[in-house]
Design a protein around this motif. Structure first.
Motif, PDB file in Angstrom:
ATOM      1  N   LEU A 180      -0.048   1.769   8.156  1.00  0.00           N
ATOM      2  CA  LEU A 180       0.376   3.533   6.842  1.00  0.00           C
ATOM      3  C   LEU A 180       1.471   4.458   7.752  1.00  0.00           C
ATOM      4  O   LEU A 180       2.948   4.288   6.980  1.00  0.00           O
ATOM      5  CB  LEU A 180      -0.234   3.349   6.455  1.00  0.00           C
ATOM      6  CG  LEU A 180      -0.948   2.769   5.252  1.00  0.00           C
ATOM      7  CD1 LEU A 180      -2.173   3.113   4.890  1.00  0.00           C
ATOM      8  CD2 LEU A 180       0.192   1.897   4.374  1.00  0.00           C
ATOM      9  N   LEU A 181       0.928   5.112   8.360  1.00  0.00           N
ATOM     10  CA  LEU A 181       2.275   6.093   9.145  1.00  0.00           C
ATOM     11  C   LEU A 181       2.926   5.339  10.068  1.00  0.00           C
ATOM     12  O   LEU A 181       3.651   6.007  10.752  1.00  0.00           O
ATOM     13  CB  LEU A 181       1.074   6.876   9.592  1.00  0.00           C
ATOM     14  CG  LEU A 181      -0.180   7.939   8.724  1.00  0.00           C
ATOM     15  CD1 LEU A 181      -1.158   8.641   9.534  1.00  0.00           C
ATOM     16  CD2 LEU A 181       0.995   8.432   8.320  1.00  0.00           C
ATOM     17  N   GLY A 182       3.317   4.274  10.114  1.00  0.00           N
ATOM     18  CA  GLY A 182       4.581   3.636  11.155  1.00  0.00           C
ATOM     19  C   GLY A 182       4.081   3.132  12.344  1.00  0.00           C
ATOM     20  O   GLY A 182       4.921   2.705  13.440  1.00  0.00           O
ATOM     21  N   ASP A 183       2.882   3.017  12.545  1.00  0.00           N
ATOM     22  CA  ASP A 183       2.705   2.943  14.207  1.00  0.00           C
ATOM     23  C   ASP A 183       3.077   1.408  14.913  1.00  0.00           C
ATOM     24  O   ASP A 183       2.650   1.178  13.564  1.00  0.00           O
ATOM     25  CB  ASP A 183       1.272   3.092  14.510  1.00  0.00           C
ATOM     26  CG  ASP A 183       0.882   3.118  15.618  1.00  0.00           C
ATOM     27  OD1 ASP A 183       1.343   3.406  16.833  1.00  0.00           O
ATOM     28  OD2 ASP A 183      -0.405   3.648  16.310  1.00  0.00           O
TER      29      ASP A 183
ATOM     30  N   ASN B  80      11.262   7.707  11.325  1.00  0.00           N
ATOM     31  CA  ASN B  80      10.252   8.122  10.485  1.00  0.00           C
ATOM     32  C   ASN B  80      10.085   9.518  11.337  1.00  0.00           C
ATOM     33  O   ASN B  80      10.823  10.297  10.684  1.00  0.00           O
ATOM     34  CB  ASN B  80       8.969   7.302  12.088  1.00  0.00           C
ATOM     35  CG  ASN B  80       8.095   7.101  11.685  1.00  0.00           C
ATOM     36  OD1 ASN B  80       6.585   8.032  11.236  1.00  0.00           O
ATOM     37  ND2 ASN B  80       7.096   6.220  11.799  1.00  0.00           N
TER      38      ASN B  80
ATOM     39  N   ILE C 238       0.758   4.090  -2.397  1.00  0.00           N
ATOM     40  CA  ILE C 238      -0.139   5.361  -2.189  1.00  0.00           C
ATOM     41  C   ILE C 238       1.202   6.381  -2.925  1.00  0.00           C
ATOM     42  O   ILE C 238       0.827   7.423  -3.232  1.00  0.00           O
ATOM     43  CB  ILE C 238       0.253   5.127  -1.360  1.00  0.00           C
ATOM     44  CG1 ILE C 238      -1.064   5.057  -0.570  1.00  0.00           C
ATOM     45  CG2 ILE C 238       0.267   6.928   0.049  1.00  0.00           C
ATOM     46  CD1 ILE C 238      -1.538   4.620   1.078  1.00  0.00           C
TER      47      ILE C 238
ATOM     48  N   LEU D  29      -5.756   8.248  -0.303  1.00  0.00           N
ATOM     49  CA  LEU D  29      -4.584   8.109  -0.453  1.00  0.00           C
ATOM     50  C   LEU D  29      -3.799   7.313  -1.434  1.00  0.00           C
ATOM     51  O   LEU D  29      -3.231   7.505  -2.440  1.00  0.00           O
ATOM     52  CB  LEU D  29      -4.442   7.398   0.629  1.00  0.00           C
ATOM     53  CG  LEU D  29      -4.458   8.255   1.804  1.00  0.00           C
ATOM     54  CD1 LEU D  29      -4.139   7.664   3.240  1.00  0.00           C
ATOM     55  CD2 LEU D  29      -3.067   9.223   2.015  1.00  0.00           C
TER      56      LEU D  29
ATOM     57  N   VAL E   8      -6.965   1.229  12.051  1.00  0.00           N
ATOM     58  CA  VAL E   8      -5.689   0.242  12.229  1.00  0.00           C
ATOM     59  C   VAL E   8      -4.625   0.589  10.662  1.00  0.00           C
ATOM     60  O   VAL E   8      -3.522   0.499  11.024  1.00  0.00           O
ATOM     61  CB  VAL E   8      -6.108  -1.386  12.049  1.00  0.00           C
ATOM     62  CG1 VAL E   8      -4.665  -2.470  11.755  1.00  0.00           C
ATOM     63  CG2 VAL E   8      -7.103  -2.075  13.154  1.00  0.00           C
ATOM     64  N   GLN E   9      -5.507   0.691   9.612  1.00  0.00           N
ATOM     65  CA  GLN E   9      -4.486   0.779   8.805  1.00  0.00           C
ATOM     66  C   GLN E   9      -3.673   1.967   8.118  1.00  0.00           C
ATOM     67  O   GLN E   9      -2.755   2.266   8.275  1.00  0.00           O
ATOM     68  CB  GLN E   9      -6.024   0.491   6.840  1.00  0.00           C
ATOM     69  CG  GLN E   9      -4.745   0.707   5.795  1.00  0.00           C
ATOM     70  CD  GLN E   9      -5.913  -0.087   4.627  1.00  0.00           C
ATOM     71  OE1 GLN E   9      -6.520  -0.034   4.575  1.00  0.00           O
ATOM     72  NE2 GLN E   9      -5.184  -1.248   4.472  1.00  0.00           N
ATOM     73  N   ILE E  10      -4.058   2.756   8.484  1.00  0.00           N
ATOM     74  CA  ILE E  10      -3.985   4.565   8.749  1.00  0.00           C
ATOM     75  C   ILE E  10      -2.917   4.767   9.555  1.00  0.00           C
ATOM     76  O   ILE E  10      -1.759   5.192   9.517  1.00  0.00           O
ATOM     77  CB  ILE E  10      -4.702   5.858   8.698  1.00  0.00           C
ATOM     78  CG1 ILE E  10      -4.410   6.896   8.812  1.00  0.00           C
ATOM     79  CG2 ILE E  10      -5.249   6.079  10.594  1.00  0.00           C
ATOM     80  CD1 ILE E  10      -3.953   6.916   7.010  1.00  0.00           C
ATOM     81  N   ARG E  11      -3.094   4.250  10.837  1.00  0.00           N
ATOM     82  CA  ARG E  11      -1.622   3.817  11.883  1.00  0.00           C
ATOM     83  C   ARG E  11      -0.254   3.132  11.352  1.00  0.00           C
ATOM     84  O   ARG E  11       0.338   4.109  11.040  1.00  0.00           O
ATOM     85  CB  ARG E  11      -2.217   3.192  13.385  1.00  0.00           C
ATOM     86  CG  ARG E  11      -3.290   4.756  13.874  1.00  0.00           C
ATOM     87  CD  ARG E  11      -4.032   3.212  15.086  1.00  0.00           C
ATOM     88  NE  ARG E  11      -2.437   3.624  16.286  1.00  0.00           N
ATOM     89  CZ  ARG E  11      -3.524   3.067  17.198  1.00  0.00           C
ATOM     90  NH1 ARG E  11      -4.861   2.797  17.451  1.00  0.00           N
ATOM     91  NH2 ARG E  11      -2.412   3.043  18.279  1.00  0.00           N
TER      92      ARG E  11
ATOM     93  N   ASN F 105       0.450  -1.066  -0.207  1.00  0.00           N
ATOM     94  CA  ASN F 105      -0.153  -0.006  -0.059  1.00  0.00           C
ATOM     95  C   ASN F 105       1.364   1.066  -0.053  1.00  0.00           C
ATOM     96  O   ASN F 105       0.374   2.349  -0.396  1.00  0.00           O
ATOM     97  CB  ASN F 105      -0.776  -0.568   1.530  1.00  0.00           C
ATOM     98  CG  ASN F 105      -2.008  -0.838   0.864  1.00  0.00           C
ATOM     99  OD1 ASN F 105      -3.350  -0.256   0.244  1.00  0.00           O
ATOM    100  ND2 ASN F 105      -2.005  -1.864   0.953  1.00  0.00           N
ATOM    101  N   ARG F 106       1.863   1.104   1.068  1.00  0.00           N
ATOM    102  CA  ARG F 106       3.169   2.435   0.904  1.00  0.00           C
ATOM    103  C   ARG F 106       3.410   2.640  -0.732  1.00  0.00           C
ATOM    104  O   ARG F 106       2.936   3.749  -0.769  1.00  0.00           O
ATOM    105  CB  ARG F 106       4.281   2.160   1.537  1.00  0.00           C
ATOM    106  CG  ARG F 106       3.752   2.739   2.635  1.00  0.00           C
ATOM    107  CD  ARG F 106       4.833   2.012   4.026  1.00  0.00           C
ATOM    108  NE  ARG F 106       4.482   2.567   5.260  1.00  0.00           N
ATOM    109  CZ  ARG F 106       5.238   1.473   6.431  1.00  0.00           C
ATOM    110  NH1 ARG F 106       6.014   0.992   6.268  1.00  0.00           N
ATOM    111  NH2 ARG F 106       5.008   1.936   7.646  1.00  0.00           N
TER     112      ARG F 106
END
Lengths: 235, 235
Positions: free
Chosen positions: A182-185, B126, A118, B182, A177-180, A114-115
Motif C-alpha cells: 500500500l505504501l508503494g514498496d 512516491n 482507504i 486504515l 506484505v499489505q502495508i508495504r 484498498n487504496r
DNA sequence: TGGGAACCGTACCGTACGTTACGGTTCGGA
DNA sequence: TCCGAACCGTAACGTACGGTACGGTTCCCA
C-alpha cells in the motif's frame, strides 16, 4: 454518493456486459495510474461518454466505488469441506488458504482497490472501507473459522477463542506484505514465494495451535524447510 | 514537490517553534477531517496566512508532506541494551517492543499519516511511502534485530534468517490491526488490551523461536493467559 | 522614533474538473 | 421503412481551489 443511482449498483442487481467492461477499464486505470482519476480519463479509456457514466453510476464517487463493490461481489469462493479431516488435510487446507490470501493481497487490483477505500475512509463518509473489510478480512475469517473448528473437533487443534486463533493465522500469513504494498514498496511475490510463505505460515500456525502429539512429532523431525521451528544448534 | 522549498524541510534543518505549531495544526486537521484538506482550511485552522504556508513549504504537496516528515523524524527511540540478557529480560523486551508498536499504529496520527502516504503512493510520485516505511516498518526492524540476534547469541532463540524472524514477530504483533484502522474500522485499543496483545505476541514468538528447553518448560506450565499454546483438553 | 522584516487576513486570478446539454450514430422492434 | 431508446463524442457551464498580491499590524533593532 448521495442521490440514488438509477440503474446499476442501487439494489445490487446484475450489471450489463457493457457496464462490466467499463468497470474493468476503471479498474485497469486505477491499477496503472493511481487514484487521481478524472471522469474524462475514465470516459476516454472506457470509450464511453461521460453522460453514460453519470447515468449509470450517479456521480464521480459512484463511478469510483462501483468497481470496488463489483470486485467485492466476486470474492465469494467455495467453502472448504471439513469431512475426513486429518493432520495432513488440515495442513493442506491451511496452506491453500494462506496462498490464496497472499495472492489476493499482493495483486495490483487489490492494492488499488484498498487504496481507493482507504482514501475514501479518510474523507469522512465511509462505505468502501466497510465493504472491503467485509469482503476481505472478515470474509476470509468466516471461511476459515469452520476449518479451524473442525480441526479442533478432530483433536488436531487446540484453542479457546476461534477469533484469536484466526487473527494469529492472519498475522502469520500477511505479516508486512499489505502495508508495504500500500505504501508503494516494490515487492513482487512470485508463485513460488507465495507457496513457500504459505507453507511457512501454516507450519508456524500448527506449531502454535497444533496438539502436542503432532507438534512433538514435528519437533523430532526438525524439518529444514519451514521457518520458526526449533532445531538443535548445529555447532 | 518540484520547486525546492525556501526555508524549512529543504535540508531538513530545525523548524521554528511557530512552524511546528502549524504542522501540529495540519496534523490535527488530518486526524479529525481526513485527507481532503484545502490550503484555506489549513490556514484558517493554523491561524496563519496562505502566503506564509507557501513561503515555508513551497506548494500544497509540501504543506501536506511536511508533517509526515516531521513526525517521522521524531520516531527515533533509544536502542534496547542487549547486556545481561536472560529469558526473562528477552521476553520483557519483546513485550515492550510489541506494546510500543501497537500503540503507534493504533494512534490517530499514525492512521492519518499512513492514509496520506498511501494516497500519495497511489498518485505516481512516491516519497511519503518510502519515508513512512523507512521510519515505521523498517526502523522498528533495525531496532529489533539486534535484540533478536543477542537472544540468539545467548542461546535463547534459534533462527537462521533474522529478517524472517522479525517479519514473523511483526505479523504476530500487528495482525489485522493496521489494515482495519486504515479502512475505517472502529477499533479502540485500550492500554490494557495493548498490554495483553503484546504479551500474547511475545509468548507466541518465543513459542516459535525460543529454544527447546525453555519451550518445554512452558509446555509443562501450560499457562492460561497466553493464547496459542497447547493445553490438554479439559474434557 | 523610524524603518524594515515577518506575518496575518482578505481579496483576487486562472484553471482544472465535475456536471450537464446537445447533435449524430447505431440498433432493435413494429 | 420509420421511430425511439441507448449511447458516443464534444462542447459548454459553474465552481471550487491552488496559488499570488496587497494592505495593515506587530515586533525587533538601530
Amino acid at each position: 454518493m448521495g442521490i440514488a443511482a438509477t440503474t446499476a449498483e442501487a439494489g445490487g442487481e446484475a450489471l450489463s456486459e457493457r457496464q462490466q467492461a467499463v468497470l474493468d477499464a476503471v479498474l485497469a486505470l486505477m491499477v496503472e495510474q493511481g487514484g487521481d482519476l478524472t471522469v474524462s480519463d475514465i470516459a476516454r479509456r472506457a470509450a464511453c461518454s461521460k453522460e453514460t457514466l453519470y447515468k449509470w453510476f450517479g456521480d464521480r464517487d459512484g463511478i469510483l466505488t462501483a468497481p470496488v463493490r463489483w470486485q467485492a461481489s466476486k470474492v465469494r469462493a467455495g467453502h472448504y469441506d471439513s469431512q475426513h479431516l486429518d493432520a495432513s488435510a488440515l495442513r493442506q487446507s491451511l496452506e491453500s488458504f494462506a496462498a490464496n490470501w497472499l495472492a489476493v493481497i499482493s495483486s495490483g487490483t487489490s492494492v488499488a482497490l484498498n487504496r481507493v477505500a482507504i482514501g475514501q475512509a479518510a474523507s469522512g463518509t465511509n462505505d468502501l472501507g466497510r465493504i472491503v473489510l467485509a469482503n476481505g478480512r472478515f470474509a476470509i475469517g468466516e471461511r476459515l473459522k469452520p476449518l479451524l473448528e473442525a480441526g479442533r473437533a478432530a483433536g488436531l487443534l487446540a484453542f479457546d477463542d476461534t477469533e484469536v486463533a484466526f487473527r494469529t493465522f492472519f498475522g502469520l500469513v500477511g505479516r508486512d506484505v499489505q502495508i508495504r504494498l500500500l505504501l508503494g514498496d516494490r515487492l513482487a511475490l512470485s508463485e513460488t514465494e507465495i507457496a513457500a510463505d504459505a507453507k511457512r505460515a501454516a507450519g508456524q500456525f500448527l506449531a502454535l495451535y497444533g496438539n502436542r502429539a503432532s507438534f512433538e512429532a514435528r519437533l523430532r523431525l526438525a524439518p529444514q524447510d519451514e521457518g520458526g521451528l526449533y532445531r538443535p544448534p548445529s555447532s
